[in-house]
Enzyme design. Structure first.
Site, PDB file in Angstrom:
ATOM      1  N   SER A 191       1.844   1.212  10.568  1.00 37.56           N
ATOM      2  CA  SER A 191       1.623   1.620   8.990  1.00 37.56           C
ATOM      3  C   SER A 191       2.584   0.702   8.309  1.00 37.56           C
ATOM      4  O   SER A 191       3.408  -0.018   8.742  1.00 37.56           O
ATOM      5  CB  SER A 191       2.472   2.995   9.051  1.00 37.56           C
ATOM      6  N   LYS A 242       7.420   3.879  13.851  1.00 38.50           N
ATOM      7  CA  LYS A 242       6.345   2.797  13.528  1.00 38.50           C
ATOM      8  C   LYS A 242       6.782   1.455  13.476  1.00 38.50           C
ATOM      9  O   LYS A 242       6.198   0.576  14.056  1.00 38.50           O
ATOM     10  CB  LYS A 242       5.693   3.312  12.152  1.00 38.50           C
ATOM     11  N   TYR A 255       9.284   8.973  11.119  1.00 37.40           N
ATOM     12  CA  TYR A 255       7.997   8.234  11.238  1.00 37.40           C
ATOM     13  C   TYR A 255       8.160   6.552  10.847  1.00 37.40           C
ATOM     14  O   TYR A 255       7.630   5.786  11.587  1.00 37.40           O
ATOM     15  CB  TYR A 255       7.015   8.818  10.227  1.00 37.40           C
TER      16      TYR A 255
END
Length: 263
Positions: A144, A161, A157
């Site tokens: 991401s 990532k 997150y």
């Protein structure tokens, strides 16, 4: 441009909806046979059946939790038993988070670590030997833009990532001797069902203009001032997994409409 993918075998996780389903269709359109993994068996079986009927490829659904050891074993076994090998692995399964570092429990950190990082580690361990038997292959990890440009509301997150991005770089260095290319894709704003669902929830008490909300998000974050469709991202992913991208090793590609603020 002929991508020369016909007859290849690809394993995709998170393959029943959104980016994963769009990439599955992109591969199928090129004649790639598929192992499709996701947790919801009905939706997955429906997607596999439609792709097989539309494109004339083999599409094997595997209902499994990729965040578990058992789920990864199911996926690897399906690739071995149905096709005897694999050429492409697209690690796509994942989801956003919402927490603060001060309040998030250990269990939440561990769950995201298993989903975003260990799933990729375990699938590589399981599928790389099958790639070697076929003379090489490609692994593409879906991270991401948040791996390098974090959004404040989802620190877990962002961190996991970022770890996936570093895993890809190390794995690329380790596997290129076996003719296996590893790269990372870092999408920006992609109009997935999750984005639409969240927008509808956030606007349900203020008139329900979820499309207007998403436009505000795009206006704030992306100079292109819109979300990408999953199909737009899928086109680039399919290319990266083809021999037309044969000199791409250990790289990270931002498909973000200009959202990344650094060079």
């Amino acid at each position: 441009m002929d991508l020369n993918l016909r007859g290849k075998i690809a394993v995709l996780t998170g393959a029943s909806v959104g980016i994963g389903l769009a990439v599955a269709e992109g591969f199928a359109a090129e004649g790639v046979n598929l192992v499709l993994a996701a947790r919801q068996p009905e939706r997955l079986a429906d997607a596999a059946g439609q792709l097989a009927a539309k494109y004339g490829v083999q599409a094997v659904p595997v209902a499994a939790d990729v965040a578990s050891v058992e789920g990864v074993e199911q996926i690897v076994a399906a690739a071995r038993e149905h096709f005897g090998g694999v050429d492409i692995l697209f690690n796509n399964a994942g989801t956003g988070s919402n927490e603060t570092i001060m309040e998030a429990p250990d269990e939440k950190w561990q769950a995201y670590w298993e989903l975003h990082v260990m799933a990729a580690v375990r699938l590589a361990r399981g599928l790389v030997p099958l790639m070697k038997q076929r003379g090489g292959g490609v692994i593409l990890n879906n991270a991401s833009i948040c791996a390098v440009q974090p959004l404040g509301y989802e620190p877990i997150y962002n961190v996991t990532k970022a770890a996936l991005l570093m895993l890809s770089k190390n794995l690329a260095n380790e596997l290129i001797k076996d003719n296996i290319r590893v790269n990372t894709i870092n999408p920006g704003l992609i109009l997935t069902p999750d984005w639409i669902k969240t927008a509808k929830q956030l606007t349900q008490d203020s008139g329900g203009d979820w499309e207007g909300h998403l436009q505000q998000v795009a206006d704030e974050h992306a100079p292109i001032r819109r979300f990408a469709s999953p199909a737009e991202l899928a086109d680039f992913i399919v290319f990266l997994c083809s021999e037309r991208a044969s000199y791409s090793v250990g790289a990270a590609y931002f498909v973000d409409g200009g959202m990344l603020k650094t060079v």
